[in-house]
Design a protein around this motif. Structure first.
Motif, PDB file in Angstrom:
ATOM      1  N   LYS A   1       9.889  -2.055  -9.739  1.00 29.08           N
ATOM      2  CA  LYS A   1      10.880  -0.886 -10.204  1.00 29.08           C
ATOM      3  C   LYS A   1      11.922  -2.063  -9.433  1.00 29.08           C
ATOM      4  N   SER A   2      11.742  -3.460  -8.497  1.00 23.34           N
ATOM      5  CA  SER A   2      12.913  -4.188  -8.076  1.00 23.34           C
ATOM      6  C   SER A   2      12.993  -5.110  -8.793  1.00 23.34           C
ATOM      7  N   LEU A   3      12.317  -6.091  -9.472  1.00 23.77           N
ATOM      8  CA  LEU A   3      12.826  -6.702 -10.314  1.00 23.77           C
ATOM      9  C   LEU A   3      13.509  -5.774 -11.571  1.00 23.77           C
ATOM     10  N   LEU A   4      13.019  -4.570 -12.037  1.00 25.68           N
ATOM     11  CA  LEU A   4      14.195  -4.070 -13.249  1.00 25.68           C
ATOM     12  C   LEU A   4      15.477  -3.822 -12.643  1.00 25.68           C
ATOM     13  N   ASP A   5      15.658  -3.287 -11.255  1.00 27.48           N
ATOM     14  CA  ASP A   5      16.268  -3.074 -11.093  1.00 27.48           C
ATOM     15  C   ASP A   5      17.589  -3.914 -11.104  1.00 27.48           C
ATOM     16  N   ASP A   6      17.238  -5.485 -10.812  1.00 27.93           N
ATOM     17  CA  ASP A   6      18.540  -6.885 -10.836  1.00 27.93           C
ATOM     18  C   ASP A   6      18.816  -6.059 -11.953  1.00 27.93           C
ATOM     19  N   PHE A   7      18.174  -5.949 -12.914  1.00 22.53           N
ATOM     20  CA  PHE A   7      19.409  -6.482 -14.667  1.00 22.53           C
ATOM     21  C   PHE A   7      19.951  -4.455 -14.898  1.00 22.53           C
ATOM     22  N   GLY A   8      19.115  -3.498 -13.859  1.00 23.91           N
ATOM     23  CA  GLY A   8      20.407  -2.666 -14.343  1.00 23.91           C
ATOM     24  C   GLY A   8      19.255  -1.079 -13.544  1.00 23.91           C
ATOM     25  N   GLU A   9      19.971   0.201 -13.140  1.00 24.43           N
ATOM     26  CA  GLU A   9      18.828   1.098 -13.043  1.00 24.43           C
ATOM     27  C   GLU A   9      18.040   1.457 -14.136  1.00 24.43           C
ATOM     28  N   SER A  10      16.350   0.967 -12.952  1.00 25.43           N
ATOM     29  CA  SER A  10      15.620   1.457 -14.162  1.00 25.43           C
ATOM     30  C   SER A  10      15.062   2.900 -13.231  1.00 25.43           C
ATOM     31  N   LYS A  11      14.099   2.967 -14.335  1.00 22.86           N
ATOM     32  CA  LYS A  11      13.766   4.080 -13.998  1.00 22.86           C
ATOM     33  C   LYS A  11      11.436   3.277 -14.497  1.00 22.86           C
ATOM     34  N   VAL A  12      10.652   3.881 -13.821  1.00 24.92           N
ATOM     35  CA  VAL A  12       9.151   2.902 -14.001  1.00 24.92           C
ATOM     36  C   VAL A  12       8.610   4.006 -12.968  1.00 24.92           C
ATOM     37  N   ILE A  13       7.587   4.504 -14.020  1.00 26.09           N
ATOM     38  CA  ILE A  13       6.516   5.360 -14.121  1.00 26.09           C
ATOM     39  C   ILE A  13       5.546   4.592 -13.829  1.00 26.09           C
ATOM     40  N   ALA A  14       4.066   5.795 -13.296  1.00 25.75           N
ATOM     41  CA  ALA A  14       2.328   5.163 -13.655  1.00 25.75           C
ATOM     42  C   ALA A  14       1.944   5.845 -14.511  1.00 25.75           C
ATOM     43  N   SER A  15       1.756   5.700 -15.321  1.00 33.29           N
ATOM     44  CA  SER A  15       0.355   6.312 -16.563  1.00 33.29           C
ATOM     45  C   SER A  15      -0.040   5.931 -16.244  1.00 33.29           C
TER      46      SER A  15
ATOM     47  N   MET B   1       0.666  14.403  -9.536  1.00 36.30           N
ATOM     48  CA  MET B   1       1.320  13.989  -8.199  1.00 36.30           C
ATOM     49  C   MET B   1       2.185  13.080  -8.086  1.00 36.30           C
ATOM     50  N   ARG B   2       2.864  12.900  -9.043  1.00 32.56           N
ATOM     51  CA  ARG B   2       3.493  11.494  -9.482  1.00 32.56           C
ATOM     52  C   ARG B   2       2.729   9.926  -8.530  1.00 32.56           C
ATOM     53  N   SER B   3       1.092  10.418  -9.041  1.00 35.20           N
ATOM     54  CA  SER B   3       0.664   8.974  -8.368  1.00 35.20           C
ATOM     55  C   SER B   3       1.195   7.940  -8.524  1.00 35.20           C
ATOM     56  N   PRO B   4       1.372   7.003  -8.153  1.00 31.65           N
ATOM     57  CA  PRO B   4       1.665   5.640  -8.092  1.00 31.65           C
ATOM     58  C   PRO B   4       0.684   4.472  -8.374  1.00 31.65           C
ATOM     59  N   PHE B   5      -0.447   4.672  -8.821  1.00 31.79           N
ATOM     60  CA  PHE B   5      -1.478   4.296  -8.953  1.00 31.79           C
ATOM     61  C   PHE B   5      -2.269   4.094 -10.631  1.00 31.79           C
ATOM     62  N   GLY B   6      -1.544   4.734 -11.221  1.00 30.26           N
ATOM     63  CA  GLY B   6      -1.732   4.560 -12.929  1.00 30.26           C
ATOM     64  C   GLY B   6      -2.258   2.952 -13.594  1.00 30.26           C
ATOM     65  N   SER B   7      -2.836   3.153 -14.384  1.00 33.48           N
ATOM     66  CA  SER B   7      -3.590   2.093 -14.606  1.00 33.48           C
ATOM     67  C   SER B   7      -2.452   1.320 -15.678  1.00 33.48           C
ATOM     68  N   PHE B   8      -1.161   1.991 -15.923  1.00 34.66           N
ATOM     69  CA  PHE B   8       0.063   0.854 -16.537  1.00 34.66           C
ATOM     70  C   PHE B   8       1.178   1.612 -15.481  1.00 34.66           C
ATOM     71  N   LEU B   9       1.856   1.272 -15.526  1.00 37.36           N
ATOM     72  CA  LEU B   9       3.547   0.653 -15.343  1.00 37.36           C
ATOM     73  C   LEU B   9       4.568   0.289 -16.365  1.00 37.36           C
ATOM     74  N   VAL B  10       5.477   1.652 -16.729  1.00 36.09           N
ATOM     75  CA  VAL B  10       6.478   2.072 -18.004  1.00 36.09           C
ATOM     76  C   VAL B  10       7.757   2.054 -16.968  1.00 36.09           C
ATOM     77  N   GLY B  11       8.049   0.719 -17.189  1.00 35.41           N
ATOM     78  CA  GLY B  11       9.472   0.491 -16.856  1.00 35.41           C
ATOM     79  C   GLY B  11      10.752   0.718 -17.765  1.00 35.41           C
ATOM     80  N   LYS B  12      11.885   1.089 -17.353  1.00 36.51           N
ATOM     81  CA  LYS B  12      13.171   0.998 -18.337  1.00 36.51           C
ATOM     82  C   LYS B  12      13.840   0.742 -17.874  1.00 36.51           C
ATOM     83  N   PHE B  13      15.336   0.236 -19.085  1.00 34.16           N
ATOM     84  CA  PHE B  13      17.012   0.365 -18.005  1.00 34.16           C
ATOM     85  C   PHE B  13      17.351   0.019 -19.352  1.00 34.16           C
ATOM     86  N   LYS B  14      19.524   0.660 -19.436  1.00 31.35           N
ATOM     87  CA  LYS B  14      19.659   0.231 -20.015  1.00 31.35           C
ATOM     88  C   LYS B  14      20.881  -0.812 -20.216  1.00 31.35           C
ATOM     89  N   VAL B  15      21.154  -1.576 -20.934  1.00 30.62           N
ATOM     90  CA  VAL B  15      21.878  -2.341 -21.068  1.00 30.62           C
ATOM     91  C   VAL B  15      23.527  -2.780 -21.673  1.00 30.62           C
TER      92      VAL B  15
END
Length: 167
Positions: A116-130, A153-167
Protein backbone atom coordinates in the motif's frame (compact mmCIF):
# COMPACT_ATOMS: atom_id res chain seq x y z
CA UNK A 1 -4.12 -13.22 -19.23
CA UNK A 2 -6.93 -15.42 -20.43
CA UNK A 3 -9.23 -13.76 -17.88
CA UNK A 4 -8.58 -10.32 -19.43
CA UNK A 5 -9.08 -11.74 -22.92
CA UNK A 6 -12.41 -13.26 -21.83
CA UNK A 7 -13.46 -9.79 -20.65
CA UNK A 8 -12.80 -8.48 -24.17
CA UNK A 9 -9.39 -6.87 -23.71
CA UNK A 10 -6.59 -7.27 -26.20
CA UNK A 11 -3.76 -8.58 -24.05
CA UNK A 12 0.00 -8.35 -24.32
CA UNK A 13 2.24 -10.44 -22.11
CA UNK A 14 5.81 -9.58 -21.26
CA UNK A 15 8.36 -11.86 -19.60
CA UNK A 16 12.16 -12.00 -19.37
CA UNK A 17 12.05 -15.81 -19.52
CA UNK A 18 11.92 -17.39 -22.97
CA UNK A 19 10.67 -20.61 -21.37
CA UNK A 20 7.76 -18.78 -19.69
CA UNK A 21 6.88 -17.06 -22.98
CA UNK A 22 6.84 -20.44 -24.73
CA UNK A 23 4.44 -21.82 -22.09
CA UNK A 24 2.21 -18.74 -22.40
CA UNK A 25 2.05 -19.00 -26.19
CA UNK A 26 0.88 -22.63 -25.92
CA UNK A 27 -2.22 -21.43 -24.05
CA UNK A 28 -3.59 -20.06 -27.33
CA UNK A 29 -5.24 -16.99 -25.84
CA UNK A 30 -7.20 -15.34 -28.69
CA UNK A 31 -5.63 -12.05 -29.80
CA UNK A 32 -2.81 -12.22 -27.24
CA UNK A 33 0.68 -11.05 -28.10
CA UNK A 34 3.79 -12.01 -26.17
CA UNK A 35 7.03 -10.06 -25.94
CA UNK A 36 10.39 -10.67 -24.36
CA UNK A 37 11.39 -7.93 -21.91
CA UNK A 38 11.70 -6.64 -18.36
CA UNK A 39 9.23 -4.67 -16.26
CA UNK A 40 11.85 -2.06 -15.38
CA UNK A 41 12.30 -1.18 -19.07
CA UNK A 42 9.03 -1.73 -20.89
CA UNK A 43 9.25 -1.92 -24.68
CA UNK A 44 5.96 -0.08 -25.28
CA UNK A 45 5.29 3.56 -26.21
CA UNK A 46 3.84 6.00 -23.68
CA UNK A 47 0.09 5.74 -23.00
CA UNK A 48 -0.36 2.39 -24.78
CA UNK A 49 -2.67 0.49 -22.42
CA UNK A 50 -5.96 1.08 -20.60
CA UNK A 51 -4.89 -1.34 -17.86
CA UNK A 52 -1.33 -2.31 -17.04
CA UNK A 53 -0.88 -5.32 -14.77
CA UNK A 54 1.95 -7.08 -13.01
CA UNK A 55 0.81 -10.39 -11.56
CA UNK A 56 3.43 -12.14 -9.43
CA UNK A 57 6.06 -10.00 -11.14
CA UNK A 58 6.74 -7.01 -8.89
CA UNK A 59 8.25 -9.24 -6.21
CA UNK A 60 10.94 -10.35 -8.69
CA UNK A 61 11.86 -6.88 -10.00
CA UNK A 62 15.34 -5.56 -9.37
CA UNK A 63 13.80 -2.11 -8.88
CA UNK A 64 10.10 -2.12 -7.91
CA UNK A 65 9.73 1.68 -8.22
CA UNK A 66 11.24 1.69 -11.71
CA UNK A 67 8.86 -1.06 -12.74
CA UNK A 68 5.88 0.90 -11.43
CA UNK A 69 7.14 4.11 -13.14
CA UNK A 70 7.31 2.18 -16.40
CA UNK A 71 3.82 0.79 -15.88
CA UNK A 72 2.50 4.32 -15.26
CA UNK A 73 4.31 5.58 -18.38
CA UNK A 74 2.67 2.91 -20.54
CA UNK A 75 -0.83 3.43 -19.10
CA UNK A 76 -3.24 5.88 -20.73
CA UNK A 77 -4.38 8.86 -18.62
CA UNK A 78 -7.35 7.72 -16.55
CA UNK A 79 -6.20 4.11 -16.89
CA UNK A 80 -5.46 1.65 -14.12
CA UNK A 81 -2.29 0.05 -12.83
CA UNK A 82 -3.02 -3.29 -11.15
CA UNK A 83 -0.54 -5.46 -9.28
CA UNK A 84 -0.88 -8.81 -7.53
CA UNK A 85 1.96 -10.07 -5.36
CA UNK A 86 2.60 -12.91 -2.95
CA UNK A 87 1.86 -11.89 0.64
CA UNK A 88 4.79 -12.12 3.03
CA UNK A 89 2.55 -13.02 5.99
CA UNK A 90 0.24 -15.59 4.37
CA UNK A 91 0.53 -19.33 5.02
CA UNK A 92 1.44 -19.68 1.37
CA UNK A 93 4.09 -16.94 1.46
CA UNK A 94 5.60 -18.26 4.67
CA UNK A 95 5.80 -21.81 3.31
CA UNK A 96 7.43 -20.59 0.09
CA UNK A 97 10.05 -18.65 2.06
CA UNK A 98 10.72 -21.56 4.45
CA UNK A 99 11.39 -23.92 1.53
CA UNK A 100 14.21 -21.57 0.48
CA UNK A 101 13.94 -22.49 -3.20
CA UNK A 102 16.03 -20.47 -5.63
CA UNK A 103 12.99 -18.56 -6.82
CA UNK A 104 11.86 -17.78 -3.25
CA UNK A 105 15.34 -16.45 -2.40
CA UNK A 106 15.12 -14.02 -5.33
CA UNK A 107 11.63 -12.79 -4.45
CA UNK A 108 10.71 -9.82 -2.31
CA UNK A 109 7.49 -10.86 -0.59
CA UNK A 110 5.38 -7.82 0.36
CA UNK A 111 3.19 -7.18 3.37
CA UNK A 112 -0.14 -5.45 2.83
CA UNK A 113 1.12 -2.24 4.45
CA UNK A 114 4.35 -2.27 2.45
CA UNK A 115 2.55 -2.70 -0.88
CA UNK A 116 0.00 0.00 0.00
CA UNK A 117 2.79 2.44 0.89
CA UNK A 118 4.66 1.70 -2.34
CA UNK A 119 1.58 2.11 -4.54
CA UNK A 120 0.45 5.27 -2.75
CA UNK A 121 3.64 6.93 -4.00
CA UNK A 122 2.10 6.73 -7.49
CA UNK A 123 -1.51 7.62 -6.66
CA UNK A 124 -4.17 6.85 -4.10
CA UNK A 125 -4.29 3.07 -4.07
CA UNK A 126 -6.58 0.35 -2.84
CA UNK A 127 -4.98 -2.90 -1.66
CA UNK A 128 -6.75 -6.06 -0.52
CA UNK A 129 -5.62 -9.53 0.50
CA UNK A 130 -7.30 -12.46 -1.22
CA UNK A 131 -6.98 -16.18 -1.84
CA UNK A 132 -6.40 -17.51 1.64
CA UNK A 133 -4.55 -20.64 0.59
CA UNK A 134 -3.25 -23.01 3.21
CA UNK A 135 -0.52 -25.18 1.63
CA UNK A 136 -1.74 -28.52 2.94
CA UNK A 137 -3.42 -31.01 0.56
CA UNK A 138 -6.52 -31.74 2.64
CA UNK A 139 -7.42 -28.02 2.81
CA UNK A 140 -8.17 -28.02 -0.93
CA UNK A 141 -11.63 -29.44 -0.19
CA UNK A 142 -12.42 -26.43 1.97
CA UNK A 143 -10.78 -23.70 -0.14
CA UNK A 144 -14.00 -21.90 -1.13
CA UNK A 145 -15.29 -21.77 2.44
CA UNK A 146 -11.91 -20.70 3.83
CA UNK A 147 -11.73 -17.89 1.27
CA UNK A 148 -15.27 -16.67 2.08
CA UNK A 149 -14.61 -16.75 5.82
CA UNK A 150 -11.31 -14.85 5.76
CA UNK A 151 -12.47 -12.41 3.09
CA UNK A 152 -15.50 -11.49 5.19
CA UNK A 153 -13.13 -10.64 8.05
CA UNK A 154 -11.01 -8.41 5.80
CA UNK A 155 -8.00 -10.47 6.81
CA UNK A 156 -4.60 -9.04 5.77
CA UNK A 157 -3.18 -12.57 5.48
CA UNK A 158 -4.47 -13.71 2.09
CA UNK A 159 -1.94 -15.46 -0.13
CA UNK A 160 -2.12 -12.70 -2.72
CA UNK A 161 -2.22 -8.98 -2.27
CA UNK A 162 -3.99 -7.10 -5.04
CA UNK A 163 -3.50 -3.38 -5.40
CA UNK A 164 -4.54 -0.78 -7.92
CA UNK A 165 -4.40 2.93 -8.59
CA UNK A 166 -5.50 5.29 -11.36
CA UNK A 167 -3.04 7.09 -13.60
Amino acid sequence: MSWFAELGYLVTGLDPSSKSLEIARKKSIPGAAFRHGWGEKLVFPDSTFDITTAITSLEFADDERMMLREMVRCTKPGGTVLVAVLNRWSWYGLSRRMRRTEIARKAHFFSLEELKSLLDDFGESKVIASAHLIPLPFFDRFADNIEKFFSSMRSPFGSFLVGKFKV
